[in-house]
Every structure is written in structure tokens, then in C-alpha cells.
Design an enzyme around this catalytic site. Sequence first.
Site, PDB file in Angstrom:
ATOM      1  N   ASP B 386       0.815  -1.221   0.000  1.00  0.00           N
ATOM      2  CA  ASP B 386       0.000   0.000   0.000  1.00  0.00           C
ATOM      3  C   ASP B 386       0.846   1.267   0.000  1.00  0.00           C
ATOM      4  O   ASP B 386       0.478   2.257  -0.623  1.00  0.00           O
ATOM      5  CB  ASP B 386      -0.905   0.028   1.239  1.00  0.00           C
ATOM      6  CG  ASP B 386      -1.840  -1.162   1.260  1.00  0.00           C
ATOM      7  OD1 ASP B 386      -2.098  -1.729   0.183  1.00  0.00           O
ATOM      8  OD2 ASP B 386      -2.286  -1.532   2.363  1.00  0.00           O
TER       9      ASP B 386
HETATM   10  N1  LIG Z   1       2.559   1.168  10.475  1.00  0.00           N
HETATM   11  C1  LIG Z   1       1.447   1.508  11.098  1.00  0.00           C
HETATM   12  O1  LIG Z   1       1.490   2.128  12.146  1.00  0.00           O
HETATM   13  C2  LIG Z   1       0.119   1.138  10.540  1.00  0.00           C
HETATM   14  C3  LIG Z   1      -0.999   1.295  11.358  1.00  0.00           C
HETATM   15  C4  LIG Z   1      -2.257   0.955  10.848  1.00  0.00           C
HETATM   16  C5  LIG Z   1      -2.364   0.510   9.537  1.00  0.00           C
HETATM   17  N2  LIG Z   1      -1.270   0.384   8.753  1.00  0.00           N
HETATM   18  C6  LIG Z   1      -1.441  -0.023   7.354  1.00  0.00           C
HETATM   19  O2  LIG Z   1      -0.576  -1.052   7.027  1.00  0.00           O
HETATM   20  C7  LIG Z   1      -0.189  -0.936   5.655  1.00  0.00           C
HETATM   21  C8  LIG Z   1       1.303  -0.955   5.619  1.00  0.00           C
HETATM   22  O3  LIG Z   1       1.725  -0.954   4.280  1.00  0.00           O
HETATM   23  P1  LIG Z   1       2.874  -1.911   3.801  1.00  0.00           P
HETATM   24  O4  LIG Z   1       3.151  -1.495   2.415  1.00  0.00           O
HETATM   25  O5  LIG Z   1       3.981  -1.880   4.770  1.00  0.00           O
HETATM   26  O6  LIG Z   1       2.248  -3.362   3.904  1.00  0.00           O
HETATM   27  P2  LIG Z   1       0.998  -3.976   3.133  1.00  0.00           P
HETATM   28  O7  LIG Z   1       0.363  -2.981   2.247  1.00  0.00           O
HETATM   29  O8  LIG Z   1       0.184  -4.616   4.184  1.00  0.00           O
HETATM   30  O9  LIG Z   1       1.657  -5.037   2.180  1.00  0.00           O
HETATM   31  C9  LIG Z   1       2.523  -5.999   2.687  1.00  0.00           C
HETATM   32  C10 LIG Z   1       2.900  -6.906   1.540  1.00  0.00           C
HETATM   33  O10 LIG Z   1       3.929  -7.763   1.991  1.00  0.00           O
HETATM   34  C11 LIG Z   1       3.769  -9.015   1.346  1.00  0.00           C
HETATM   35  N3  LIG Z   1       4.257 -10.042   2.248  1.00  0.00           N
HETATM   36  C12 LIG Z   1       3.667 -10.569   3.349  1.00  0.00           C
HETATM   37  N4  LIG Z   1       4.429 -11.509   3.898  1.00  0.00           N
HETATM   38  C13 LIG Z   1       5.528 -11.600   3.142  1.00  0.00           C
HETATM   39  C14 LIG Z   1       6.688 -12.441   3.173  1.00  0.00           C
HETATM   40  N5  LIG Z   1       6.865 -13.333   4.151  1.00  0.00           N
HETATM   41  N6  LIG Z   1       7.637 -12.256   2.240  1.00  0.00           N
HETATM   42  C15 LIG Z   1       7.454 -11.366   1.240  1.00  0.00           C
HETATM   43  N7  LIG Z   1       6.383 -10.593   1.136  1.00  0.00           N
HETATM   44  C16 LIG Z   1       5.419 -10.703   2.087  1.00  0.00           C
HETATM   45  C17 LIG Z   1       2.292  -9.169   1.070  1.00  0.00           C
HETATM   46  O11 LIG Z   1       2.124  -9.666  -0.247  1.00  0.00           O
HETATM   47  P3  LIG Z   1       2.056 -11.252  -0.467  1.00  0.00           P
HETATM   48  O12 LIG Z   1       0.949 -11.733   0.388  1.00  0.00           O
HETATM   49  O13 LIG Z   1       1.844 -11.384  -1.936  1.00  0.00           O
HETATM   50  O14 LIG Z   1       3.391 -11.779  -0.056  1.00  0.00           O
HETATM   51  C18 LIG Z   1       1.735  -7.750   1.105  1.00  0.00           C
HETATM   52  O15 LIG Z   1       1.274  -7.293  -0.144  1.00  0.00           O
HETATM   53  C19 LIG Z   1      -0.736   0.356   5.132  1.00  0.00           C
HETATM   54  O16 LIG Z   1      -1.901   0.155   4.406  1.00  0.00           O
HETATM   55  C20 LIG Z   1      -1.062   1.091   6.410  1.00  0.00           C
HETATM   56  O17 LIG Z   1      -2.115   2.005   6.255  1.00  0.00           O
HETATM   57  C21 LIG Z   1      -0.038   0.677   9.246  1.00  0.00           C
END
Ligand SMILES: NC(=O)c1ccc[n+]([C@@H]2O[C@H](COP(=O)([O-])OP(=O)(O)OC[C@H]3O[C@@H](n4cnc5c(N)ncnc54)[C@H](OP(=O)(O)O)[C@@H]3O)[C@@H](O)[C@H]2O)c1
Lengths: 462, 462, 97, 97
Positions: B386
Site C-alpha cells: 500500500d
Molecule cells: N505502520 C502503522 O502504524 C500502521 C498502522 C495501521 C495501519 N497500517 C497499514 O498497514 C499498511 C502498511 O503498508 P505496507 O506497504 O507496509 O504493507 P501492506 O500494504 O500490508 O503489504 C505488505 C505486503 O507484503 C507481502 N508479504 C507478506 N508476507 C511476506 C513475506 N513473508 N515475504 C514477502 N512478502 C510478504 C504481502 O504480499 P504477499 O501476500 O503477496 O506476499 C503484502 O502485499 C498500510 O496500508 C497502512 O495504512 C499501518
Amino acid sequence: MTLETLIQLIYLISTGAFILSLKWMSDPKTARHGVFAGVGAMVLAVVGTLLGREIVAFHWIAIAFVLGTAVGIPLSWVPLTAVPQRTALSHAFGGLAAGLVGTAKYYMWLGDGGLTKFRMTAIGFEVLLGYLTCTGSLMAAGKLQEVIPTRPLTYRNQNVINLGLLALAVMIAVTLVFRPEQSWLFPFIIVLSLLFGVLLVLPIGGADMPTVISLLNSYAGLSAVAMGFVMENKLLITAGALDGSSGLILSIIMCRAMNRSFTNVLFGAFGQVEAQSTAIEQRTAKAATAEDAAHLLENANSVVIIPGYGMAVAQAQHRVRDLRDELTKRGVNVKFAIHPVAGRMPGHMNVLLAEAEIPYDSLFEMDDINPDMPQVDVALVIGANDVVNPAARRDPKSPIYGMPIIDADKAKAVLAIKRSMNPGFAGIENELYFADNTLMLFGDAKAVVGDVVKELAGETPH
Amino acid sequence: MTLETLIQLIYLISTGAFILSLKWMSDPKTARHGVFAGVGAMVLAVVGTLLGREIVAFHWIAIAFVLGTAVGIPLSWVPLTAVPQRTALSHAFGGLAAGLVGTAKYYMWLGDGGLTKFRMTAIGFEVLLGYLTCTGSLMAAGKLQEVIPTRPLTYRNQNVINLGLLALAVMIAVTLVFRPEQSWLFPFIIVLSLLFGVLLVLPIGGADMPTVISLLNSYAGLSAVAMGFVMENKLLITAGALDGSSGLILSIIMCRAMNRSFTNVLFGAFGQVEAQSTAIEQRTAKAATAEDAAHLLENANSVVIIPGYGMAVAQAQHRVRDLRDELTKRGVNVKFAIHPVAGRMPGHMNVLLAEAEIPYDSLFEMDDINPDMPQVDVALVIGANDVVNPAARRDPKSPIYGMPIIDADKAKAVLAIKRSMNPGFAGIENELYFADNTLMLFGDAKAVVGDVVKELAGETPH
Amino acid sequence: MELDFVSGLFVFMLATFIGLDVIRRVSRLLHTPLMSLTNAISAIAIVGAIIVTGEQQTTLSTVLGAIAVFASTTNIVSGFLITDRMLKMFKKREPGK
Amino acid sequence: MELDFVSGLFVFMLATFIGLDVIRRVSRLLHTPLMSLTNAISAIAIVGAIIVTGEQQTTLSTVLGAIAVFASTTNIVSGFLITDRMLKMFKKREPGK
Ligand SMILES: NC(=O)c1ccc[n+]([C@@H]2O[C@H](COP(=O)([O-])OP(=O)(O)OC[C@H]3O[C@@H](n4cnc5c(N)ncnc54)[C@H](OP(=O)(O)O)[C@@H]3O)[C@@H](O)[C@H]2O)c1
Ligand SMILES: NC(=O)c1ccc[n+]([C@@H]2O[C@H](COP(=O)([O-])OP(=O)(O)OC[C@H]3O[C@@H](n4cnc5c(N)ncnc54)[C@H](OP(=O)(O)O)[C@@H]3O)[C@@H](O)[C@H]2O)c1
């Protein structure tokens, strides 16, 4: 809700508004809200106090309000150059108020036996700080207005004598804490504090007065804090602490920008050596005419204007604005470089340039502009001296060595406007004026800048 | 000096130390002093309290200390991936403590008639906030540990029912303020608060738990404030207020970085639509091998690594460090770009990379690195989704439209490591993976990065 | 040393001003350790818990208090330890490189 | 509503934390207006002055108090007016250009 609770709630809101008032000063865009919040806070504080049950008569208060307003309004009309004096005078009033309230409270409690150790300690602080702020500020105002000789007045063992006086006043106060009924001692505290205020400021040079005023601002705040302990009032403590911090921080900023210590400012009798150090002028500086200057400026791509105390003295800011307009019209990129202690009070140049309606986003701070100086075509120094003295960078023996400066000397060409080859505040010569790429424009800043503008305008009438 | 004054002085110093503790967190260089100040402050608070004359027996306290320490030490050994759960669990404990103290005080004062309106109001707040924080945090911990289903559990009229429960609890508390002797009502507050805590968190998706934890942190702080009012203790009020602000600000930062509102997080049941929006994959993405990737990377001048939640899941940070070392050895300029909500808690990536001993001055914040992205040769996206989705910039209909992202798509080439084409937290497809200049590396992040490192090391053994 | 409602509010207001300011300037790098640090700080509730336990007014209050002391101590110990553990990892330059 | 020594210190400490933080972040541009604003704020001494005057306990205290009210009012009025006068001059873009 009892009346007492209501009053405390009003004080609570007032305190919050005072804090917001200072917070909003962090940005020129919200700064005026800051003033309104401050006024609101003060009105609440006054109203809350007047509601109190202990206020039995209002006529004296009303008369004092009216008189105070009548004096206050004209005091706010002073020209901007007199702002430091006005501030000093105000601190004198503030210190006086604190001292008088402390005195009144002492005699009140002396009468009804209410002088606990806690109260007497608080009164001691309040009275000491209040009265010394009062006379100290009066002296500072006098020096700034040049009613009192601005040079440091020193005599033998000065520091020892002064500190001795202070120690004596403190000892008397301590005695009174343990024997509050020895009321004959109390007037001595008053006299000693008043005297100490005078002697504290006498040996400090006129040009160090801005730092002194800031420190006195801090003391005025602390005396309000002490008053808060005397009157058992949290609003007084908070507002006083805000003031105290403000004065302290401004003086620290000034000291840092001059690369000097507090001790040096307060006890160093700086500025005393002025006469002797006007060195022998073996070398000659190159003088130029307004025409030369106009020519140089209109052919430049980028010009940085560095104003200093001389611009304030000459009240040249409006001419400077005309100059900027003429140059901008010709496609020259004009910036202003503001040194933190240019002039005689913090932010001095900013207020003057704002008065001349120069938008504040064309003003740059020293640290932001210095990296660009080598690319600048012309550095135009208007009545600045110490703040562009390269000795601060180069000469470890110079009294200003280590003070951060604006690197005017790194520009491709320098134009410097001043009336003579006399030194500035620090009383030392400036290499910059003898440099190969420097041209001097001798004369009063207002007149000289006016001439340059006329040259420019005359050439290409619009 | 009386014992009471001594205790208050100790509390005063403790308060100052708590403030300094948080101040020092502003810079990684001073952050560890912050912990020491915090420990010192806590020790002072405990010692000061134990000195109090009202403490007549110490054995229960001592036993609780020992047990608490025995449980606390192993709790601090959790792996870094479990930090969010641990924090949530701690909040549950904190809320419980506040609730229990409030309960104890109620029955104590009920016995001796000390239940003034003021005290009862404070107890009401304390108990409500304490117990709801307790169960709410337990639920959050459960969702994070995936003991409880992480998807939002919703039912009809959920928000109305939940708010109704809260309103009922508040009404009972208000009744008790006016009729504190109706002690049969008190247990209902407890039950309703506990229930409300559960129902509050149930409908929130697992991935929103970080925001929820921060909010619960804020509530835990506020319940300490309420306890401060109950116990008439300024230290409790101050420390509680510091906590309350911290939780609030962190949740605001998270919401902003996700471009969502508080209401949306709490009542939006976000993440519910995950299943349905996994769109039809008409287009195909280009897959690459570790060899291709190694080749691309070693021929680049500048590489920006963008880690995301996938790196945390795979525990790939140490491999990433190896990769960085290999590339740096070859003269490639490697930077890390950290999105504020990458991962599942604020600062998640920073802690993981710090664990792998990557110095924090090679980490760059989103706003600092985005302007440079068009000059970057390879953007290496490791388990992020994301936070690099260009739909946030381009597609006004996307649920994440308006969320600030790292502009990986602007780099000359993109390498993306993930296990499949599945979406990330927001449940939406990512254009980036179909872009012409993007190569996908399918597999677990730890394994894939390990392979790339092996390719690099294998080619040029050292 | 008794504290009335408005004085309490006063302290609360000042502390909130400080808290909001201070937290806003915590480095983004350190948001995770910050969460565990404030978690430890919120265990200040131990002050109230100790008093309730130590007063030994009723059995109920002593028991509830002791549980509260236990819960708070757990938070203090684990909160500070884990924060320090995380912070130790943050390094500016590479060690020995 | 009485205030003991340590409570006073407590408020003082919190207010100083706030003061130091807030002032440090005042824009350099505005240091001159800041000086007159804090000058006006320090006239909060008027609270004490009003009480002393209004209590009318002795002639001495009333007279001293009234002078103090006068002095503080002067500071309030002139301080706020001049601050506002200066701040009105600070403009970002050229007016009508
Ligand atoms: N950081 C915070 O404080 C917080 C708080 C609330 C919400 N959030 C939300 O969390 C999200 C964070 O974004 P992000 O880009 O870090 O993560 P993300 O959008 O959740 O994407 C993570 C990606 O990692 C891949 N993945 C998962 N396990 C894996 C593995 N073992 N090896 C390789 N790839 C793997 C997944 O794809 P596959 O399944 O295809 O592997 C997934 O598409 C945002 O939408 C944000 O709004 C964050
Ligand atoms: N701003 C503060 O808060 C503050 C506080 C304390 C101390 N200071 C000190 O004040 C100094 C400020 O430096 P600065 O460079 O602004 O001033 P400066 O070093 O005092 O130099 C001012 C120069 O302006 C010239 N000048 C005076 N009247 C003039 C007029 N009517 N027309 C043209 N030129 C005129 C003077 O030379 P001529 O006589 O030859 O004309 C003088 O050399 C520093 O040393 C600083 O440490 C400042």
C-alpha cells in the site's frame, strides 16, 4: 459552583490563553491572534480578580486604571527606534508594581501576625527582584536614550562592592524570615535593592543594554512568580514563569550570537576600550560615488542587502525599499540577509524592514544565506559593521573571534555604506572595508541610498 | 521539613524527570538517557509513596512487587515482531490497575462516608476508562496475536448498540454521583465498561490495531489522570496527561499518514471488503529470477530500498543488511526509504533495521526521499504494498486515494519482492506491479533477498 | 496538601500542553520505543495501588490493591526493559567499520 | 484554594518547561514584538495589585496598591498596543502588487 471556584476557572482559562498567546508568536501568520489571546487572557485575569470577595472598594482601582490607560496609550506611539527604551521603562514599572505589592503585603501581615516563614521568604524574593528590576531598568532606559553616559562607568573593586550589597540585602531578608517582627530592617531591603539595580547596570556599556533588558524582563517575570507565592495564586506563577523563560532565552540567543558569556556581558565592562583600539589607518579604502554604485548594482544578477545598526540610526529603511523595487524592476534578484544581532535589539532589522513593507519572505537568516554568498554578485552592506567583520572568522586575537558572521567578504563585489571609517559597536577595525573587491559609499545611509535610487530612476525614467 | 513536604518534593522531582524522559526521546542520541530518567522518575515515585504515613503494611506490596518483576522480565524478551501484542497486553494491565484502585476506593469511602460528588465523579471516570481499556486492549492483543479473528466482526446496529451501552454506563455513574449510597449500581458500571471494551474493538480490523493500541494508550493515561483526581495526587495527573497526549498524537500521526479519520478507523470496519476486491488478474506481471535482480542491482548507481510489512513477517532484516553491504562494497549508493505507516506500528521498520545494525542515518523519511526518486536507478520494494501504491496519487476512486506514498513508480526500474499477487492491508490491487519497468521477485522476502545476496557474493568471491 | 478540582484541572492543562509539545517532537525513528516507554510511564498508577494496598483498610481493598501493584510492576519492568533493548539497537555509524 | 510551597513549585516547574519550549520556537523575525508582548504579560502583577488595593486594609497598602495598579495598567495598555502595531507591519506578499 462557588464564587471561589468560578474565579479559579476564569484564572485557568486565562492561563491557557497566555500560553496560546506565546505559542502563536511562532509564526508571523498567527502572531496577531497571539496578541488577541494575550489581551483576552489579561482581561479575564482582571475580571476574575475583581470578582473576588476580598475586593471591597473599587474607586482607587478605577482611578488607577484610567490614569494607567491615559499614560499607556501615548507610550505606545513611540517611534520604532525608541522601542528598546520603552520596553526598559515598562520593566521599571513592572518591577515597581511587584515591589510595592510586596511591601504592602509585608506591612499588612506585620499588623495581623500573618507573616509565616513561607510568606516572608516569598516577600523577600518579590521585593528584592522587584525593586532591583525597577532601578536597573530605569538605568538601562537612560543609557539607551543617552540621558546617562552610555560608556561603562567603572571604579575599583566594583564587582566586589556590588555583590557585597546584594549579599547584605539577602542577609537582611533571611533575618526577617526568622524574625519578621524586626520591621525596622525591611526598609533597608528596599533601599539596598534599589541601589543594587543602579550599580548593576552602571558598569555595562550602552550597546549591551538589549541583553540587559532581556535579563531584566526575566527578573520581572520572576518577581511576578514570587508575587504568586505571596498571594498564593497559580495564574501569577504561570504567567511569571512564561516571562522569566522568555527573557532568559532571548538573552541566551543574544549572547550566543555575539559569542560572549553572560558573565562577560554583566561584569565585563565591554565597550570600554573603544577609544584606544581605533587603529592607525595606514591602508586606504576605495571610495565610490552613487553613480558607480548604481551602475554596479543594475548590472548584477543577484544582490544581497545586509542591513545593520546604521540603517536603524539613519531611518533608511524606506529608501532601501525603493532601492529594492528599482532593482527588482530591472530583473535583479534582491535578497536581505539578517544577522541575529544586527542592530541593537533582537529582531531589530526585521521590524524596520517590515515597517517599510518589505515582505518577510525575502528576508533570510544568516545560516540560510551564507552558503550562497560566493555566488552573489554584489553584497550591499548598509550601516552594518561587526556582523560582517571577517576577523570573527580569521583572527583568533580579535575580541569578536568566533562570533558567527554574514560572509559578505565572499561575494564577488562588496558595496559598504557608512559615514566614516569609524568602528562599530565592538570598537574594532574591519578588514572588509579594505578588501580589493570592496567599494565604500561614505555618508548617511538614508541620503546615500536615496542618491543611488535617484541615479537608477534617473537613467531609465518610467 | 515535614514528611509530607518531603514526599511532595520527591514527587516534584519525579514529575520533572518524567518530562525530561520524553524530551530526550526527540533524538536517538539522547534517547537512552530518556529511559534512565524514566526509571529514575518511577523509582522516586514509588519511594515517595512508600514513605507516606498511611502505608501501614508492606508485605502485600512486597509480594506484588516480586511477582510483578518476575512476570515483567520475561515479558520484555518477546521478539520484536511481538512488540505490538506486548504493548496491548500491558495496556490491559494498566487499565486493570486503574479500575481496581478505583473500585477499592469506592468501597472504602462508601464505608466511611467519604464519597463526595467530586470523588465519585473522578472514580466514575477512572473505573470506566480503566476497565474498558483493560478488555479493549486484551481484544487488541488477541487480534494482533491472531488468537481472535482479525477481520472486523460486525452485526446490525452495532454502533448504536455499543454507544447505547456506553451511555448506560455513564448514566449509572452520574446517578451514583448524586446517590453514592446506591452501591448495588456500582458493579454494573464495571460490567458495562468491560463489555464495552470488548465490543469497541471487535468490529475493527486486525490491521487497524496499531491505531487502536495508541488510542488505548491515551485512555490508560487518562485513567491515571482520573486516579490522580481520586487520590488528589499531582504526579499521577501529570504523568497520566503525558501518556494521554502521547497516545493521542501517535494515533493522529497514523491516521494522517493513512489519510483516514478517527471515526473511519473506529467505526468504519475497514478491511472487511478485502475478499471481494481481489480483482480479476487480466494483466500479467513480469517475473524475474534472483540472478536477474542481482545483475540489475550491481549495475545501478543508486538503489533505494523500500521495506514494508512483508519484511517484518519474513524477518528478512538481517538478509537486507547483507544485501546492502554487498552493494555498498560494489560502490552502489544504497538508501532506505521509510514510510510513516509501513509495517503494522509506527516506527516498525526503523526498529527492525536498527536490529540488523543498519545505521539510522541511512534511513530517509518519505518527504525527504520523494524528490530524488526520479533519479534513482532501482527501487527495491521488499514486502511493501500500500505504501507504494500509485493509485493513492492517481485514482480518486481508490480507498487509499490521498494517502501520501513513496514514489517507487518514478524510479528508472522497480524490483518488488512478495509471495504472490495478493493485495496488502488495504485489500486493493497495485498498478505498480504491472508497470513496464517493474520486475517481480516472487517468494518469501527472507529467502529471496538471501538468494540475491548469494548471487552477488557468488559472482565475485572475496 | 489536598487538591481541589480546579487545581487538578490546572495541573492537567499544563501537563497536556507539555505532553503534546514534547511528543510532537519525538523523532519518527523512535515511535515504537516511544510506545513502550509511555506504556511504562502509564504504570504510574502504581502510586495509587501502593496506597490502597498499604492502607489495609478492608480485605477487599488490600486484595484489589495488591493485584493492581502486581499489574503495574509488570508494566514498569517490562516496559522499561524492552524500551532500552530497542534503543540500544539504534546506531548512527557502523560499529568497527 | 490555598497554595502551599511545593504546589507552587510544581506549577512553576511545569510553566517553565512550557515557557522555555514555546519561546525557543518563536520566529526570529518576531523577537522585537515578542519582547513587548512578554512585557505586557509581565504586567500580570496587576492581579496582586488589585487585591491589595481593593482590600483597603490600611491607607499605606491602598496607596501602594493603587500605584501598582497604575503602573501595571500602563504596561498592559502600551505593551499590547505596540506589539500589535509592530505585528501589523509584517506582511508576506506585497500588498496590491
Ligand atoms: N505502520 C502503522 O502504524 C500502521 C498502522 C495501521 C495501519 N497500517 C497499514 O498497514 C499498511 C502498511 O503498508 P505496507 O506497504 O507496509 O504493507 P501492506 O500494504 O500490508 O503489504 C505488505 C505486503 O507484503 C507481502 N508479504 C507478506 N508476507 C511476506 C513475506 N513473508 N515475504 C514477502 N512478502 C510478504 C504481502 O504480499 P504477499 O501476500 O503477496 O506476499 C503484502 O502485499 C498500510 O496500508 C497502512 O495504512 C499501518
Ligand atoms: N541586535 C542585538 O540584539 C544586539 C544586542 C547587543 C549587542 N549587539 C551588538 O551590536 C552590533 C550590531 O552590529 P551591526 O553590524 O548591526 O552594527 P555595528 O557593528 O554597531 O556597526 C554599525 C555601523 O553603522 C554605521 N552607521 C552609524 N550610523 C550611520 C548612519 N546614519 N548612516 C550610515 N551608517 C551609519 C557606523 O559607522 P560610521 O560611524 O562610520 O557611520 C557603524 O560602523 C554587534 O556587535 C552586536 O554584538 C546587538
